[in-house]
Scaffold this active site. Structure first.
Site, PDB file in Angstrom:
ATOM      1  N   LYS A   1     -16.375   6.126  -4.508  1.00 38.46           N
ATOM      2  CA  LYS A   1     -15.921   4.928  -5.210  1.00 38.46           C
ATOM      3  C   LYS A   1     -16.450   3.719  -4.442  1.00 38.46           C
ATOM      4  O   LYS A   1     -16.461   3.724  -3.196  1.00 38.46           O
ATOM      5  CB  LYS A   1     -14.389   4.913  -5.236  1.00 38.46           C
ATOM      6  CG  LYS A   1     -13.784   3.787  -6.080  1.00 38.46           C
ATOM      7  CD  LYS A   1     -12.254   3.855  -6.081  1.00 38.46           C
ATOM      8  CE  LYS A   1     -11.644   2.846  -7.046  1.00 38.46           C
ATOM      9  NZ  LYS A   1     -10.166   2.893  -7.064  1.00 38.46           N
ATOM     10  N   SER A  58      -8.040   2.872 -11.832  1.00 38.51           N
ATOM     11  CA  SER A  58      -9.208   2.065 -11.561  1.00 38.51           C
ATOM     12  C   SER A  58     -10.427   2.882 -11.134  1.00 38.51           C
ATOM     13  O   SER A  58     -11.560   2.435 -11.320  1.00 38.51           O
ATOM     14  CB  SER A  58      -8.876   1.069 -10.446  1.00 38.51           C
ATOM     15  OG  SER A  58      -8.663   1.748  -9.225  1.00 38.51           O
ATOM     16  N   SER A  61      -4.454   5.148  -9.774  1.00 35.77           N
ATOM     17  CA  SER A  61      -5.896   4.989  -9.966  1.00 35.77           C
ATOM     18  C   SER A  61      -6.742   6.223  -9.737  1.00 35.77           C
ATOM     19  O   SER A  61      -7.943   6.212  -9.998  1.00 35.77           O
ATOM     20  CB  SER A  61      -6.431   3.863  -9.077  1.00 35.77           C
ATOM     21  OG  SER A  61      -6.067   2.618  -9.623  1.00 35.77           O
TER      22      SER A  61
END
Lengths: 446, 471
Positions: free
Chosen positions: B78, B153, B177
């Site tokens: 990420k 997210s 997330s």
């Protein structure tokens, strides 16, 4: 000043600790005089993702400062974030302590009375802005070497009423942190930064004045003294004219010899303190706190009293010898050696106080040798000395008269004359003392 | 070769048996990215050269007989994870040009384990969002239906895993997330116990809630990765010295004696009917494996979103303070609306005069929520609930309604508030779109979550249902 107003003065002092590493990272905390930004890492640069890990040594030293200042040490303590924007503040907040500082409610005993310590807390220093002109353009540069250096903030209650007490307190505080060997407390290097807050209270009024003037970041005791005196006068004039001084932050300008306004309080920051989520609460057991207390060295006051008692020194001598721990330790070592050679502690003390001994160079044993040499030559018959002195005084009536009229330095001339007559090496100090006594009597005879 | 058809465990076998090389495996990942990512937008940065170099090095080590848990395995990170020398944007234009000088601890550990980083994945900017639409680098699409959100997210990471662009990808879970996008993309997502995995080097969202986890296709892979990332980090003061077991040892089929709690508050109003059924079906499977299902109550759950949006925004407002325009190139005008909204909310709840009413109160309720779970775990070993109240929604459906977007985290934020581990496991499809269940447990009970998740997965095998991507 007249007695119409009582100055109400409180003090915040920042002391930089001399830990090897910074407060929250392993960078060297020794920033002074190093290449800018050479002692930095992701943590003290506040890079995205970096996290603080508190320095145990710094925390324990902070607790020990608290203990030396007679504070209550909180078993449950924590760090908080103080949020504000400034270019030298890498993270956009300073990691500090808000409602649970390591130490609270202590005191320092001054000659006139007690000064209450409100809190002793741990925080980190900021970076440093350097304003420079480069090729005709002005730039503000940031050096992060100082960013994250451990700072202990010591806050008093507004218990001072004049500048002298403040200076006495500051000297005491400096001595304490030096005794604890937790800070060099070197004013010139900014190891100790002083912030008095001053206001005037009309005599007979209850409660604190409705305003407060803070003078920020002063780096010398004499400037604190001057700034306080300046403020008292300035505020008094404002009050006399029927107005109230503005609540504000001022700075000491050493060129103008005056405080100057920096920031009016209405613009004050709301720091939005909240518990630092990256550092779990710091918990110390009663036992651990007690163990730290046992580690506290004998502090100046106690040492001074002990010197008076154990070595039969005057309070004055003991005070001088204990101003610095290195000197006090040296004295004790030398006094031990002295005892073996039938020299008194007082003789050692005299040499240390008058003799300009470099305690970092000369070994205590060598000092004793030196004292013994000077005492050996001192062996001179008291009557013989008295006779010589009397004859010198008779032969130098002008000098005697000068001395009597207050020109005391002339005594050294007389000492020289006496020594010339003795024709062997004797302790000048001893002759001087003897001369003084005889001169005293000599005068009363006439 | 298609990575979609391989788990980490299988890929390791293939590498060991010389069925393919690490370079071939990495090349397959890179090819898939080239082929699919224009549509899916899972990556912000693809590190092709570095990946091929690392894969080449891995091949050498494999030849030398070296055995590392992720040797030669393509992984994705990420874009919140600091990578030395590789741009790390947090999907915000504020960090458009930011290249970290250091690796996050998890990145170091994954690299040391032999992982081959193929790129940095897309996400909601600063991890603010539940759909992936709030990225400054355009939304990621759901591979099962490009008109739908993949969840956020951590939007790019599960998409990378489910569509064969990497075999594992990292994520952060501050309010759901990891679990939400895992659920929406048919992969396994682990949100470990707070402090189980180091946060050092990962762009902070809300420091007391951030948990560092990962996406894999299977529970076994997830357990393998946690064994690498978990453990005390001297650079993160919130990682206790709690031992790291071999998580894969706990995997098995039998759930006899395991007590599963079903909190009535999670199966109430607001839960989509289809989601309800999917969760009920999941419970039946667990019962068939020997688990006892027990009704429990978590009374303070109703306050969770309120508590979360106070504490989280407060910490966000402080954590984003450093992007003040003095460093990192781009100034504050580069913040998007959502970041600005959270900065303002957070600043407000911490302000003098409001602190007690908001932040302090929220912390007090946080304690009550923690207590809810503590009591629940006296009765049960784990809790099972849907990850989200609804299946994936259409792109754009909630972008104009921040509150509706916030409410999609209603079942996930509680675990963050209490610092508990949560494992999201694929639980089936609703109208062709995946959805998952989450298994929550007491602190440091990841072993138990893997055990339950694995038994469930063995019975259901939903993860094998690949998205139909255009070739």
């Amino acid at each position: 000043m007249n007695n119409k107003y009582t100055p109400i003065i409180g003090l915040e002092v920042h002391v930089e600790l001399k830990t090897n590493s910074k407060m929250f990272c392993s960078c060297s905390a020794d920033y002074f005089g190093h290449q800018p930004n050479s002692h930095t890492c992701p943590i003290c640069l506040g890079l995205p993702g970096a996290l603080p890990v508190p320095n145990r040594q710094a925390i324990e030293w902070c607790i020990m400062i608290g203990q030396a200042l007679n504070c209550k040490i909180n078993q449950f303590s924590k760090f908080d974030r103080k949020n504000y924007f400034y270019p030298d503040l890498a993270k956009g907040f300073q990691t500090s302590q808000y409602d649970l500082p390591f130490g609270e409610n202590g005191f320092v005993q001054l000659k006139k009375g007690k000064i209450r310590i409100r809190r002793v807390h741990m925080e980190e220093d900021t970076g440093k802005l350097i304003h420079e002109d480069i090729k005709g353009e002005s730039f503000s540069l940031i050096d992060f070497n100082r960013s994250g250096v451990p700072l202990v903030e010591i806050v008093t209650e507004p218990d001072f009423h004049d500048a002298n007490d403040v200076v006495e307190y500051l000297k005491k505080l400096q001595t304490i942190v030096r005794y604890l060997e937790v800070s060099n407390a070197d004013m010139e290097k900014g190891n100790m930064r002083l912030e008095p807050n001053i206001s005037l209270q009309l005599q007979g009024d209850d409660g604190l004045p409705k305003y407060k003037v803070e003078v920020k970041n002063i780096n010398s005791f004499s400037f604190v003294d001057k700034a306080i005196k300046f403020e008292i006068k300035r505020q008094q004039e404002i009050l006399e004219s029927g107005k109230t001084p503005v609540q504000e932050t001022r700075g000491w300008n050493e060129f103008k010899n005056a405080t100057v306004s920096q920031r009016v309080k209405e613009e004050a920051n709301d720091y939005r303190y909240f518990p630092e989520p990256d550092i779990p609460p710091i918990i110390y057991s009663k036992n651990q706190i007690e163990q730290l207390k046992e580690k506290l060295p004998e502090l100046q006051e106690t040492k001074q009293m002990r010197f008076v008692k154990d070595y039969q020194l005057t309070e004055y001598d003991a005070e001088i010898l204990t101003r610095e721990k290195i000197m006090a330790d040296y004295f004790e070592e030398a006094a031990q050696v002295a005892a073996k050679h039938k020299l008194t502690p007082k003789q050692v003390a005299n040499h240390l106080i008058n003799g300009k001994v470099d305690v970092e160079q000369l070994l205590p044993a060598d000092l004793i040798k030196r004292i013994m040499e000077s005492t050996r030559v001192k062996q001179i018959d008291e009557n013989e000395l008295n006779n010589i002195i009397t004859s010198v005084l008779t032969a130098n009536e002008k000098a005697v008269a000068d001395y009597k009229s207050g020109k005391e330095t002339v005594i050294m001339f007389l000492v020289g004359q006496v020594m010339r007559q003795i024709k062997k090496k004797v302790d000048a100090q001893m002759i001087k003392e003897r001369l003084k006594i005889i001169l005293y009597k000599y005068g009363s005879k006439n | 070769m298609n990575l979609r058809n391989l788990t980490i465990t299988e890929a390791k076998e293939g590498l060991k048996n010389k069925q393919f090389s690490a370079v071939e495996l990495t090349q397959a990942a890179l090819d898939q990215i080239k082929l699919q990512d224009n549509n899916l937008n899972a990556f912000i940065t693809v590190t092709e050269n570095e990946a091929l170099d690392a894969a080449g090095h891995a091949d050498k080590l494999i030849t030398q007989g070296e055995d590392k848990p992720l040797l030669g395995i393509p992984i994705a990170l990420k874009d919140l994870f600091s990578t030395k020398g590789i741009r790390t944007t947090a999907a915000s234009r504020v960090l458009d040009n930011y290249v970290p000088q250091y690796d996050a601890t998890v990145v170091t550990r994954l690299k040391e384990a032999g992982g081959v980083i193929v790129g940095k994945t897309n996400c909601d900017a600063w991890a603010h969002g539940s759909s992936g639409e709030n990225s400054d680098f355009d939304p990621t699409k759901n591979p099962y239906n490009l008109e739908y959100v993949p969840g956020g997210s951590s939007s790019g990471s599960p998409v990378a895993v489910t569509s064969g662009m990497s075999l594992m990808a990292t994520g952060t879970d501050t309010g759901g997330s990891i679990r939400l996008p895992a659920s929406f993309c048919n992969v396994v997502g682990l949100k470990p116990t707070y402090g189980r995995v180091s946060r050092y080097g990962i762009v902070a969202m809300a420091s007391s809630l951030d948990s560092i986890g990962h996406f894999t296709k299977t529970v076994a892979d997830s357990a393998l990765v946690l064994g690498i990332t978990a453990g005390h980090d001297p650079l993160d003061a919130t990682t206790p010295n709690h031992s790291v077991p071999n998580y894969n040892e706990f995997l098995g089929y039998d759930l006899k004696g395991i007590r599963i709690g079903v909190p009535k508050e999670y199966y109430a109003q607001g839960l989509d009917k289809n989601m309800h059924k999917l969760a009920d079906d999941a419970l039946k499977v667990l019962i068939s494996r020997g688990a006892n299902v027990i009704d429990i109550t978590l009374p303070y759950s109703q306050s969770a979103i309120a508590v979360y949006y106070i504490i989280q925004t407060a910490e966000v407002s402080s954590n984003l303070g450093r992007y003040d325009g003095i460093r990192y190139g781009n100034d504050r005008s580069y913040f998007g609306d959502e970041a600005k909204r959270r900065i303002m909310l957070g600043t407000y709840v911490l302000s003098a005069g409001y602190y007690d009413a908001y932040y302090k109160k929220a912390q007090q309720v946080r304690t009550l929520i923690v207590d809810d779970f503590r009591k629940a775990f006296e009765q049960v070993d784990a809790i099972v609930a849907p990850v989200s109240p609804t299946p994936p929604w259409k792109i754009g459906a909630k972008t104009d309604d921040p509150l509706a977007m916030y409410l999609s985290d209603i079942f996930t934020v509680t675990a963050n508030i209490a610092g508990l581990p949560g494992l999201a496991v694929p639980a089936g499809f609703i109208n062709g779109l995946p959805s998952g269940i989450q298994i929550l447990g007491p602190h440091f009970s990841e072993d138990k979550l893997f055990k339950i998740g694995y038994a469930y997965e063995q019975e259901t095998q939903f993860w094998k249902e690949a998205p139909k991507l255009n070739e």
